[in-house]
Structures are given as C-alpha cells and as structure tokens.
Design a protein around this motif. Structure first.
Motif, PDB file in Angstrom:
ATOM      1  N   UNK A 249      60.665  82.808  10.851  1.00  0.00           N
ATOM      2  CA  UNK A 249      59.418  83.163  11.509  1.00  0.00           C
ATOM      3  C   UNK A 249      58.924  81.925  12.238  1.00  0.00           C
ATOM      4  N   UNK A 250      58.665  82.068  13.536  1.00  0.00           N
ATOM      5  CA  UNK A 250      58.243  80.921  14.328  1.00  0.00           C
ATOM      6  C   UNK A 250      56.859  81.196  14.911  1.00  0.00           C
ATOM      7  N   UNK A 251      55.921  80.290  14.694  1.00  0.00           N
ATOM      8  CA  UNK A 251      54.637  80.353  15.403  1.00  0.00           C
ATOM      9  C   UNK A 251      54.888  79.703  16.748  1.00  0.00           C
ATOM     10  N   UNK A 252      55.398  80.520  17.668  1.00  0.00           N
ATOM     11  CA  UNK A 252      56.009  79.977  18.876  1.00  0.00           C
ATOM     12  C   UNK A 252      55.034  79.764  20.027  1.00  0.00           C
ATOM     13  N   UNK A 253      54.130  80.717  20.238  1.00  0.00           N
ATOM     14  CA  UNK A 253      53.260  80.654  21.411  1.00  0.00           C
ATOM     15  C   UNK A 253      51.819  80.918  21.042  1.00  0.00           C
ATOM     16  N   UNK A 254      50.906  80.440  21.919  1.00  0.00           N
ATOM     17  CA  UNK A 254      49.475  80.610  21.671  1.00  0.00           C
ATOM     18  C   UNK A 254      48.931  81.904  22.265  1.00  0.00           C
ATOM     19  N   UNK A 255      49.753  82.632  22.975  1.00  0.00           N
ATOM     20  CA  UNK A 255      49.332  83.899  23.547  1.00  0.00           C
ATOM     21  C   UNK A 255      50.467  84.918  23.430  1.00  0.00           C
ATOM     22  N   UNK A 256      50.214  86.102  23.955  1.00  0.00           N
ATOM     23  CA  UNK A 256      51.156  87.201  23.920  1.00  0.00           C
ATOM     24  C   UNK A 256      52.501  86.821  24.541  1.00  0.00           C
ATOM     25  N   UNK A 257      53.587  87.051  23.785  1.00  0.00           N
ATOM     26  CA  UNK A 257      54.934  86.809  24.298  1.00  0.00           C
ATOM     27  C   UNK A 257      55.323  87.953  25.231  1.00  0.00           C
ATOM     28  N   UNK A 258      55.896  87.628  26.390  1.00  0.00           N
ATOM     29  CA  UNK A 258      56.308  88.646  27.349  1.00  0.00           C
ATOM     30  C   UNK A 258      57.823  88.798  27.466  1.00  0.00           C
ATOM     31  N   UNK A 259      58.545  87.799  26.998  1.00  0.00           N
ATOM     32  CA  UNK A 259      59.993  87.882  27.187  1.00  0.00           C
ATOM     33  C   UNK A 259      60.731  86.995  26.199  1.00  0.00           C
ATOM     34  N   UNK A 260      61.813  87.533  25.604  1.00  0.00           N
ATOM     35  CA  UNK A 260      62.757  86.695  24.866  1.00  0.00           C
ATOM     36  C   UNK A 260      64.146  87.002  25.410  1.00  0.00           C
ATOM     37  N   UNK A 261      65.005  85.987  25.453  1.00  0.00           N
ATOM     38  CA  UNK A 261      66.371  86.216  25.924  1.00  0.00           C
ATOM     39  C   UNK A 261      67.323  85.315  25.152  1.00  0.00           C
ATOM     40  N   UNK A 262      68.574  85.729  25.059  1.00  0.00           N
ATOM     41  CA  UNK A 262      69.574  84.963  24.311  1.00  0.00           C
ATOM     42  C   UNK A 262      70.783  84.708  25.193  1.00  0.00           C
ATOM     43  N   UNK A 275      50.820  82.076  27.718  1.00  0.00           N
ATOM     44  CA  UNK A 275      50.225  80.748  27.568  1.00  0.00           C
ATOM     45  C   UNK A 275      50.777  79.762  28.597  1.00  0.00           C
ATOM     46  N   UNK A 276      51.608  80.224  29.512  1.00  0.00           N
ATOM     47  CA  UNK A 276      52.220  79.464  30.610  1.00  0.00           C
ATOM     48  C   UNK A 276      53.421  78.629  30.166  1.00  0.00           C
ATOM     49  N   UNK A 277      53.860  78.819  28.913  1.00  0.00           N
ATOM     50  CA  UNK A 277      54.983  78.010  28.418  1.00  0.00           C
ATOM     51  C   UNK A 277      56.260  78.813  28.252  1.00  0.00           C
ATOM     52  N   UNK A 278      57.364  78.150  28.572  1.00  0.00           N
ATOM     53  CA  UNK A 278      58.704  78.691  28.300  1.00  0.00           C
ATOM     54  C   UNK A 278      59.332  77.741  27.297  1.00  0.00           C
ATOM     55  N   UNK A 279      59.912  78.276  26.257  1.00  0.00           N
ATOM     56  CA  UNK A 279      60.516  77.405  25.236  1.00  0.00           C
ATOM     57  C   UNK A 279      61.982  77.769  25.047  1.00  0.00           C
ATOM     58  N   UNK A 280      62.784  76.713  24.806  1.00  0.00           N
ATOM     59  CA  UNK A 280      64.208  76.922  24.534  1.00  0.00           C
ATOM     60  C   UNK A 280      64.481  76.504  23.097  1.00  0.00           C
ATOM     61  N   UNK A 281      65.178  77.354  22.373  1.00  0.00           N
ATOM     62  CA  UNK A 281      65.504  77.113  20.962  1.00  0.00           C
ATOM     63  C   UNK A 281      67.021  77.258  20.793  1.00  0.00           C
ATOM     64  N   UNK A 282      67.501  76.797  19.646  1.00  0.00           N
ATOM     65  CA  UNK A 282      68.895  77.066  19.323  1.00  0.00           C
ATOM     66  C   UNK A 282      68.988  77.753  17.973  1.00  0.00           C
ATOM     67  N   UNK A 283      69.771  78.817  17.946  1.00  0.00           N
ATOM     68  CA  UNK A 283      69.954  79.559  16.691  1.00  0.00           C
ATOM     69  C   UNK A 283      71.376  79.372  16.197  1.00  0.00           C
ATOM     70  N   UNK A 284      71.487  79.176  14.906  1.00  0.00           N
ATOM     71  CA  UNK A 284      72.822  79.188  14.286  1.00  0.00           C
ATOM     72  C   UNK A 284      72.802  80.326  13.282  1.00  0.00           C
ATOM     73  N   UNK A 285      73.663  81.304  13.507  1.00  0.00           N
ATOM     74  CA  UNK A 285      73.677  82.464  12.612  1.00  0.00           C
ATOM     75  C   UNK A 285      75.081  82.633  12.058  1.00  0.00           C
ATOM     76  N   UNK A 286      75.170  82.620  10.760  1.00  0.00           N
ATOM     77  CA  UNK A 286      76.467  82.819  10.110  1.00  0.00           C
ATOM     78  C   UNK A 286      76.361  84.071   9.249  1.00  0.00           C
ATOM     79  N   UNK A 287      76.787  85.200   9.798  1.00  0.00           N
ATOM     80  CA  UNK A 287      76.626  86.461   9.053  1.00  0.00           C
ATOM     81  C   UNK A 287      77.292  86.438   7.675  1.00  0.00           C
TER      82      UNK A 287
END
Lengths: 336, 364
Positions: A249-262, A275-287
């Motif tokens: 769970x990420x407290x990522x933005x201060x306003x409504x999120x409009x888009x996520x992409x992978x 909130x005018x911000x774009x953020x880049x993250x990295x996910x590591x998923x090992x099913x």
C-alpha cells in the motif's frame, strides 16, 4: 533518471478524464500513435521515431441523431490482439471501434439510453483487449460488455454481458506480462473501488472480488497476477488478484490518481494524479514466493497541471508520455 | 456525462453574479433599499420553487450560450438591464471564478461545500427579507437531499463534466492575478503544498504486507511536495462552518478594478455542444427555464430604475446569439414572456438614478 524531451503539440487540449492517453508502438513502421480525448473528439497523432514526422487525425463521437446534443467521449484506448490492433472509443452514446490508425470505423454498438433522462448518467468507460480475441468494455451501470473480435473484418459480435459490479466501471486491464501461465487475465474496477478478477473464455469466469472502501479506483493494471490499483484518495494498492491478498500500500499522491501504467519487461510502474505529479516506481514480484517489493525511483512535476493521462511508450519503460487537463501537448520524458 | 450539474451550476454561477453585483452596488454608493431590492428580486427568481424544480430534473449541461441567456434573464428579474458587452464580461468573470473553485477544490465532495458557501452568503444578502431566506433554505434542503447520497466517484464525474464545460477558458481576472492564484498566461496556480484532502494520507510512505496481512516493511520516499495532514471536515448541514474558503465572496468594496478581465493572447472562443443550430433538447430546456422564471410578486412601483437598453426582449435575445436560426428561436421564447409583461410595465421616462445604474454596469 528521466529528462524532458520535446513535447508533441495536439490540436485541442485534453479533457479531465481518467486514463486520458493511449499509446501504440508500431515497430515495423517505426512510429508511435498517441490518442488524447477532448470533449466529443479524439485527437490522434502519429509520431515517427526519428522525430521528423507528425501526422494528426481527429475522430468525432458518433451520434445517431444530429438533432440531439453532443455525445461526450469518456475514453479512447488501443486494443492489441494477436491478429490485429483496434482503437476503441467509448462515449455517452455507445462504443466505436476503428482500425488502429483511425482510418475506418469497423464497429458501432449503441448503449441503451432511456427515453427520459434518469439521474444516473449513461456512458461506456473502461476498455481492455483480453486473451485471446476479446475486447471488454465497461458501462455506467456496472455491466461489462464482452465483444468477440474476428482476426479481420467487421463481424464483431457481443458475446457476453458480465453483471457483477454494481457501480459504474472506471477502468479495466488484462494481464500484460505476456505469460500464458497466469490464471487470471482480466481485472475490472468500479467507482466504489471494487475489483473483479476474471478468466476469459467463451464464458468469462469470475475468480475473485476484492472490495473497495467506497473510494473510487480510477485506474488499474494487471501484471504477473498482481492487480495494481490507483484510487481517488491518492493511494496505490498492489493485490494478489486471485486471492485478494494485499501485498503493498503506497500513500502515493496528494490528490485523485488519474492513471497508472506498467512497463511489463522491466516492472516499472508509472502513476499520475491531479496533484501535478508523475511518479516512477519499480516493482519486484515473485509469484512463486509470494513476495512483492516496491521502491520509489523518480518524480516529475508538471507545473500547475492536473494530470489526466500517463503511459510508458515502450515495454521497458525507457520513455513515458503525459497529458494534462487544459493542456494542448503530450509531454514526453526519456531515460537519461 | 453527469446529469446533475445544473443546480450546482446555477447556484455557484448565480452566487458569483450576486457577489459581483453586490460589489458594484456598494462601489457606487447605492442606497441600502435599492441594493436590497436588486438582490431580493434576483434571489427570489433564482431560488423560486419552479425554477429550482426545473434545474433539479436530470439533464445534460448544455452550451455556454444557453447558460448565458438564462443568467441574463435572471439578472433582468431585477431592475437592471445589462447590455451584451457587460453581460459577456460578467459571464466571463463568473465562469472563471467557478472554474477556479472547481479546479482547486481538494476533493469532489468539496463542490457541495463550495455551493453551500455561496448559499450562506446569498442568505446574508437577503437576510432582511424572510420570504427570500425561506426560498434559499428550501433550495438548500433540496440540494442536500439530492446530493448527499452521491458517492465520491459520482461527484468526480460531476466535477469532470464541469471541467469539460470550462475547458480552454483562460480569461485573466485582475483580482486573481493580483492574488497570484492565476498566472499571466491565464492558468491557475496549483501548489504542491498545503493540507491533503479529507480521507487522503500525506504522500511519502510505502508499506509491504505478508500473506497474513501483517506489515513486514515500511519505507519512506521523497514526495517532492510539502503536504500537511488534512484539516477538519466542513459541515454539510443547512447551517454550519464550511471550513473551506472556496466559494466565499472574494470581492471587497475597496478595489473596484477587481472585476476587470482581459483575454490571454491565445485564448479561444468557447464552443461547447453543437455550434448551430441549438439542439432541440437544449431549446426545450431553455423554454422551460425561462417559463419557470415568472416572479410571483411583480413590484407595483418600479419607477426610475427600469432602464431598458433595448426596446423589447426580442431585440435583446437577438443580440445574445450570432446565428440567425437560434436567435429567432430564442426571440420567440423570450417574446412569449414579453406579451405577458407588457401590461405590467408602463412606459416610464428614464431619470438620473437609472442612468447611474447603467453606468455602473458599464464599469464591469
């Protein structure tokens, strides 16, 4: 990590709609299509990779009757299927499907609109191409229309209507890792934040329902069996789709999120909000080990702009593009 | 998109209109009695049961042209007559103020608090007229009833519908430029600081959980902003502290130039909806709204203040639209009311007071 590149000017400004940017990379022709919705039309621009050629096209929403008021478009998205690519446009009146260059409309599906307007708005929103030859589209009632798409031609048919969501569909996504082993290959989201997880087929099978907390999920993606959802509270949550286990769970933005992409090859995650911000993250998923890791990598601020669309331009996440409300350009960033 | 925008549009735009008119009336030292009369007449018409009931019916948000026509009619429910240039400027001012409020509100539900701020101030304007206060209260109750049950997602759809309606409007307002809430290019300033909306956490935290739901790791990240926790929630009741300031009266008596507007260099003319002709549904709505605006008590003594720039409402309607077909339709609709009004409106020569009022409107 990223720096700003030359923006692409578009003919009109972007409207304040969720997921208001779609990108289709056409490697054999060395060009990329971008679509941005403005009120009742779709602005399409095709950019050659050498940066020298930009072709513009505008698609209008279809109205069955000119005398009625205009039909606003809710979303436009490219659908990539094994045999063909289509551009799907959803509006208050119905669903239009075009060849991916926007040249010909191959299919039109009208929504049932009541004689006298009801307080509940009527529109289609939420588009996904699903293995193997389906295009799913959500409706304001919560229903999901499943269209069967032949490998060519316009003989597209409505195969099924899935009625599980009780609130308006906001977004949906199919498994993008390319892996055939994933059990679930579609996740759908609604205005109450509820997620439904499906397995496609002649009859779609509901695998799981993940409840929301009455907070709209505006954008969702599915990667390696993990549903990544962006919410109106500015939170991003990563759920194991089939079990509903919350991994992060990420407290990522201060306003409504409009888009996520992978970016499926690298595991990069892009999030953008009002909130005018774009953020880049990295996910590591090992099913196999059920382990998930998320780290924050980078921020970009688009000054004074409420962002409405953000997408990676390629599978590695080497470049991404952003649109904002009232902005008549597609802003691009590439890795340094 | 949303079918529930009209009531909020009229309350907020109408509210902004009243703020501006109030400021103009004060700036010209208009007497208390006359100011009250103007306010009461407009509020009485806008918050009349018939008009509000029409607005509350589910319907689309139509064009700026229709909206401007109805708002002009509302303004004319009072003793004032606005020429098209004044009305254009007044409309731009109202819309930019409302756009600012919609754009900057922290979350969609705050749209209701903004509307309630407008209604609270309107109630103050007419506080000495119990009947008008009752009308505002009744409307407020109906709004609470209609909107309280909407989810955040539905309210965001409403907000998105409004934002689409305001799209590409970048008229510069001197008050906004002075307060630096608007940039010289006409766009509003959006800071990456301040309190987060109610229900949102301050960005900066990643939490990882195991299969049993236990938090196994937490990590902070640089948010690139300086946000603080949300402030307390405003009241959604009939009366109460709304907490947020959006929707409150921004105009004061001391700075008459605050209502000046100017076009940013590259601003486009807004065309929303079919440019011509007016859609049939739109004309029907217009007719219904105009029809519902018959004021119940026509004041008997209207001496002096009634200055009409145009000889008939028909001419006025024609001025408001560019294309002929729509103009004649609107004139026909307006004309229907003109016939009924003519008996009640005897010819009166203009006098100084009326001319002052006219001059005052030209300052807009």
């Amino acid at each position: 990590m990223y720096h700003k590149e030359k923006s692409i000017q578009i003919k009109n400004s972007a409207s304040a709609l969720y997921n208001n940017l779609s990108v289709l990379r056409i490697a054999p022709r060395r060009l990329t299509h971008f679509t941005v919705v403005h009120a009742n039309m779709v602005n399409m621009v095709s950019a050659s990779w050498d940066g020298l050629n930009y072709t513009h096209r505008q698609l209008q929403s279809k109205e069955p009757n000119v005398a009625t008021s205009t039909s606003l478009i809710m979303q436009a998205a490219f659908c990539v299927l094994p045999s063909r690519d289509l551009l799907v446009v959803t509006s208050q009146k119905g669903i239009q499907m075009y060849e991916s260059d926007g040249s010909i409309m191959v299919y039109w599906h009208a929504l049932d609109t009541p004689e006298t307007p009801t307080a509940q708005a009527v529109f289609a929103r939420g588009i996904a191409a699903v293995y193997e030859n389906y295009i799913c589209v959500g409706v304001s009632s919560g229903a999901i229309l499943v269209f069967d798409v032949p490998s060519k031609g316009s003989n597209i048919t409505l195969s099924e209507v899935l009625e599980e969501h009780k609130e308006s569909i906001t977004d949906m996504a199919s498994e993008c890792s390319g892996s055939q082993e994933c059990i679930a290959n579609l996740v759908t989201a609604d205005d109450g934040g509820n997620l439904c997880v499906w397995k496609s087929g002649e009859e779609f099978q509901l695998l799981n329902k993940i409840p929301g907390f009455d907070m709209s999920c505006s954008s969702v993606k599915l990667w390696k069996g993990t549903a990544v959802a962006g919410y109106g509270t500015g939170q991003i949550r990563l759920y194991e789709a089939v079990t509903g286990i919350l991994h992060a769970e990420i407290n990522a933005h201060a306003r409504w999120i409009y888009s996520v992409d992978i970016a499926p090859f690298s595991g990069l995650l892009l999030s953008a909000a009002e909130d005018s911000l774009v953020r880049v993250w990295h996910m590591t998923i090992t099913p196999e080990t059920n382990s998930v890791e998320v780290v924050h990598l980078h921020n970009e601020c688009v000054t004074d702009t409420q962002i409405c669309g953000a997408r990676f331009c390629d599978g590695d996440g080497y470049a991404f593009a952003v649109t904002g409300y009232d902005l008549s350009e597609i802003i691009r960033y590439i890795q340094s | 998109m949303s079918m529930r925008t009209l009531p909020l549009v009229f309350i907020n735009l109408g509210g902004e209109m009243l703020y501006i008119l109030d400021q103009r009336l004060r700036a010209h030292n208009t007497s208390e009695d006359n100011s009250e009369k103007v306010m009461n007449d407009i509020v009485g018409t806008m918050f009349s049961k018939a008009f509000m009931d029409e607005l509350l019916k589910p319907q689309q948000l139509y064009s700026h042209r229709t909206l401007k026509t109805v708002l002009t009619r509302l303004a004319h429910a009072s003793i004032m007559r606005l020429n098209p240039a004044s009305m254009d400027r007044l409309y731009e001012l109202m819309v930019m103020a409302f756009k600012y409020q919609v754009f900057l509100c922290l979350r969609p539900k705050d749209l209701l608090l903004i509307s309630y701020n407008h209604m609270d101030t309107i109630r103050e304007f007419v506080k000495d007229t119990p009947m008008a206060v009752n009308q505002v209260d009744e409307t407020h109750r109906k709004i609470i009833e209609a909107y309280s049950s909407l989810s955040e997602g539905e309210l965001q759809l409403l907000r998105q519908t409004l934002l689409t309606f305001f799209q590409d409007m970048h008229v510069r307002v001197s008050l906004f430029l002075k307060d630096q809430i608007q940039n010289p290019n006409g766009r509003f300033a959006l800071t990456t600081s301040g309190p987060v909306p109610h229900g949102t956490d301050v960005p900066g935290l990643i939490r990882i959980f195991d299969c049993r739901g236990r938090e196994v790791r937490r990590r902070e990240f640089r948010s690139g902003g300086s946000y603080t926790s949300s402030i307390r929630e405003g009241s959604f009741e009939l009366h109460g502290n709304r907490v947020i300031r959006l929707g409150m009266n921004m105009y004061t008596v001391d700075h008459p130039e605050e209502t000046h507007t100017s076009r940013a260099p590259s601003v486009k003319v807004i065309t929303y909806g079919s440019p011509n002709p007016l859609a049939k549904e739109e004309l029907n709505l217009l007719a219904r709204l105009m029809g519902s605006m018959k004021t119940e008590n026509k004041p008997k003594d209207e001496s002096g203040f009634r200055i009409n720039l145009f000889n008939t409402d028909k001419e006025e309607a024609e001025f408001l639209v560019q294309d002929e077909q729509a103009a004649s339709e609107l004139a026909r609709i307006a004309g229907q009311f003109e016939e009924e009004e003519e008996e009640e409106k005897p010819e009166k020569p203009s006098n100084n007071k009326g001319e002052e009022l006219l001059a005052m409107m030209d300052d807009l």
